[in-house]
Design a protein around this motif. Structure first.
Motif, PDB file in Angstrom:
ATOM      1  N   TYR A 161       1.039  -1.340   0.079  1.00 30.14           N
ATOM      2  CA  TYR A 161      -0.041  -0.009   0.106  1.00 30.14           C
ATOM      3  C   TYR A 161       1.150   1.099   0.149  1.00 30.14           C
ATOM      4  CZ  TYR A 161      -4.319   2.639   1.290  1.00 30.14           C
ATOM      5  OH  TYR A 161      -5.346   3.180   0.979  1.00 30.14           O
ATOM      6  N   GLY A 209       0.522   1.781  -3.766  1.00 36.37           N
ATOM      7  CA  GLY A 209      -0.842   2.356  -3.581  1.00 36.37           C
ATOM      8  C   GLY A 209      -1.979   1.546  -3.036  1.00 36.37           C
ATOM      9  N   ARG A 210      -3.248   2.003  -3.082  1.00 31.03           N
ATOM     10  CA  ARG A 210      -4.327   1.398  -2.542  1.00 31.03           C
ATOM     11  C   ARG A 210      -4.537   0.172  -3.205  1.00 31.03           C
ATOM     12  NH1 ARG A 210      -9.527   4.985  -1.817  1.00 31.03           N
ATOM     13  NH2 ARG A 210      -7.926   6.001  -0.287  1.00 31.03           N
ATOM     14  N   THR A 211      -4.698   0.163  -4.709  1.00 31.74           N
ATOM     15  CA  THR A 211      -4.973  -1.363  -5.321  1.00 31.74           C
ATOM     16  C   THR A 211      -4.303  -2.151  -4.817  1.00 31.74           C
ATOM     17  OG1 THR A 211      -5.878   0.158  -6.921  1.00 31.74           O
ATOM     18  CG2 THR A 211      -5.453  -2.222  -7.246  1.00 31.74           C
ATOM     19  N   GLY A 238      -2.237  -2.711  -2.526  1.00 34.25           N
ATOM     20  CA  GLY A 238      -2.380  -3.248  -0.911  1.00 34.25           C
ATOM     21  C   GLY A 238      -3.606  -3.894  -0.817  1.00 34.25           C
ATOM     22  N   LEU A 239      -4.759  -3.395  -1.319  1.00 30.95           N
ATOM     23  CA  LEU A 239      -6.081  -4.226  -0.922  1.00 30.95           C
ATOM     24  C   LEU A 239      -5.928  -5.709  -1.947  1.00 30.95           C
ATOM     25  CD1 LEU A 239      -8.584  -1.401  -1.875  1.00 30.95           C
ATOM     26  CD2 LEU A 239      -8.025  -2.584   0.553  1.00 30.95           C
ATOM     27  N   LEU A 272      -4.047  -1.933   6.716  1.00 28.57           N
ATOM     28  CA  LEU A 272      -4.161  -1.048   5.632  1.00 28.57           C
ATOM     29  C   LEU A 272      -4.874   0.379   5.989  1.00 28.57           C
ATOM     30  CD1 LEU A 272      -6.552  -3.734   3.445  1.00 28.57           C
ATOM     31  CD2 LEU A 272      -4.079  -2.752   2.997  1.00 28.57           C
ATOM     32  N   ALA A 273      -5.391   0.331   7.227  1.00 24.09           N
ATOM     33  CA  ALA A 273      -5.901   1.706   7.718  1.00 24.09           C
ATOM     34  C   ALA A 273      -4.616   2.642   8.062  1.00 24.09           C
ATOM     35  CB  ALA A 273      -6.575   1.478   8.745  1.00 24.09           C
ATOM     36  N   ALA A 301      -1.689   2.370   6.660  1.00 24.11           N
ATOM     37  CA  ALA A 301      -1.194   2.414   5.414  1.00 24.11           C
ATOM     38  C   ALA A 301      -1.770   3.759   4.886  1.00 24.11           C
ATOM     39  CB  ALA A 301      -1.109   1.462   4.707  1.00 24.11           C
ATOM     40  N   GLU A 302      -3.086   3.641   4.955  1.00 20.75           N
ATOM     41  CA  GLU A 302      -4.029   4.936   4.487  1.00 20.75           C
ATOM     42  C   GLU A 302      -3.564   6.185   5.248  1.00 20.75           C
ATOM     43  OE1 GLU A 302      -6.770   7.070   2.336  1.00 20.75           O
ATOM     44  OE2 GLU A 302      -5.849   5.352   1.750  1.00 20.75           O
ATOM     45  N   THR A 309      -0.104   7.555   3.966  1.00 15.49           N
ATOM     46  CA  THR A 309      -0.261   7.851   2.820  1.00 15.49           C
ATOM     47  C   THR A 309      -0.836   9.232   2.674  1.00 15.49           C
ATOM     48  OG1 THR A 309      -0.575   5.697   2.039  1.00 15.49           O
ATOM     49  CG2 THR A 309      -1.214   7.494   0.400  1.00 15.49           C
ATOM     50  N   ARG A 310      -1.808   9.677   3.619  1.00 15.49           N
ATOM     51  CA  ARG A 310      -2.611  10.901   3.577  1.00 15.49           C
ATOM     52  C   ARG A 310      -1.609  11.874   4.438  1.00 15.49           C
ATOM     53  NH1 ARG A 310      -8.760  10.005   5.205  1.00 15.49           N
ATOM     54  NH2 ARG A 310      -9.516   8.847   3.398  1.00 15.49           N
TER      55      ARG A 310
END
Length: 344
Positions: A89, A93-95, A97-98, A140-141, A143-144, A147-148
């Protein structure tokens, strides 16, 4: 966020060793040694990744996760796979990571289906799957959030650059523009009096030369302090009384520039608008923040009627970009005190 993976490695290492030495599983020295060596290799790969990040490191660490899981009797090391989507992630990026998060969860369930028939009827295995899924969600949270935060830092950097351009434009207009206007007027005066009063014309030329010298000094000062190495080095060149309390930490360039420009603005206001004879700058390097205070003995002003004037609005906006704040204390006939505080 580099500390997250290191913390997970440490927990897995302690849990695996505790499982063995507490007699909860069979003691197999070669297996334990391999387990410890694999964890050490993960720490080493993390150190390399900080300097040379890349896809190959993520693949290598994922392969080591399988090795650690195979050598660990406690079963807790499965949590290592939570770090795969977390790292992906942050890096891709998000994709990515998910997708990898779903793949890791699917691999865990598949493994149980192959090696543990009827696992879905065993509360322990069902709990393992649910806890692993929760770990993925939390990773993942995080990582988000990281990233922000990274995007916000980049945005702040962009705003700092824009603010610096505005500041430079204002400096050129207020300082260099003033000197050039004076030179133009004095040259016109010299031309007008050249034939009628040579002494006046000569004095006008001398004044023009002085204005040019002042303009060059201002330009040199601005160029020298565009990228100051330390705050104290930058402030030393301002030709004011300077006092320093504490040892200067490793401040980032945005903070140094903000505090230096604040000092410049306050000093210029004191001399140009406040008719101050004495201006002093005091810097305090504390554990929680860095504080810069500029005081003068000028004529002062009513702060309630000059909130947006004297460059105060720009000064406050600049400080806000680095999380700082500005306070101004002044009164007619009582001088002015400008304090800028920026958190460490």
């Amino acid at each position: 966020m580099q500390w997250v993976s290191g913390a997970v490695y440490g927990v897995v290492l302690l849990a695996g060793l505790y499982y063995v030495f507490a007699g909860l599983g069979e003691s197999d020295p070669p297996r334990v040694a391999g387990f410890v060596a694999s964890i050490a290799a993960l720490f080493a790969l993390d150190a390399i990744e900080r300097r040379h990040p890349g896809l190959w490191l993520l693949i290598t660490k994922s392969a080591l996760f399988f090795v650690v899981v195979a050598l660990d009797e406690s079963g807790l090391s499965r949590v290592l796979f939570v770090l795969v989507p977390f790292a992906a992630y942050l890096a891709f990026g998000r994709t990515a990571g998910l997708v990898l998060g779903g793949l890791c969860l699917a691999l865990l369930v598949t493994g149980f289906m192959v090696w543990v028939p009827g696992w879905y009827q065993d509360a322990d295995y069902v709990s393992d799957v649910l806890m692993f899924a929760m770990g993925l969600i939390l990773a993942l949270a995080m990582a988000e959030v990281a990233t922000r935060e990274r995007r916000a830092s980049a945005r702040i950097a962009e705003l700092s650059v824009a603010a610096e351009r505005t500041r430079l434009a204002r400096d050129i207009h207020d300082s260099l523009g003033h000197h050039l206007t004076a030179v133009s007027i004095q040259l016109e005066k010299a031309s007008a009096f050249a034939g009628r009063d040579p002494a006046v014309a000569e004095q006008a030329l001398a004044d023009a030369r002085e204005s040019v010298a002042n303009a060059l000094d201002d330009v040199r000062t601005s160029v020298r302090t565009l990228r100051p190495r330390t705050l104290v080095d930058a402030l030393t060149g301002l030709d004011v009384a300077l006092s320093v309390d504490g040892e200067e930490p490793d401040l980032d360039s945005a903070t140094v520039t903000t505090l230096f420009r604040a000092a410049q603005e306050a000093i210029t206001n004191a001399r140009r608008h406040g008719d101050a004879d004495q201006v002093a700058v005091a810097v305090t390097f504390g554990k929680a923040d860095t504080r810069l205070v500029v005081t003068d003995d000028g004529r002062g002003f009513r702060t309630e009627s000059a909130r947006g004037g004297f460059g105060l609005l720009g000064l406050k906006e600049r400080a806000a970009l680095v999380g700082g704040m500005v306070t101004v204390d002044s009164a007619p006939g009582a001088g002015t005190r400008v304090a800028v505080t920026v958190p460490r």
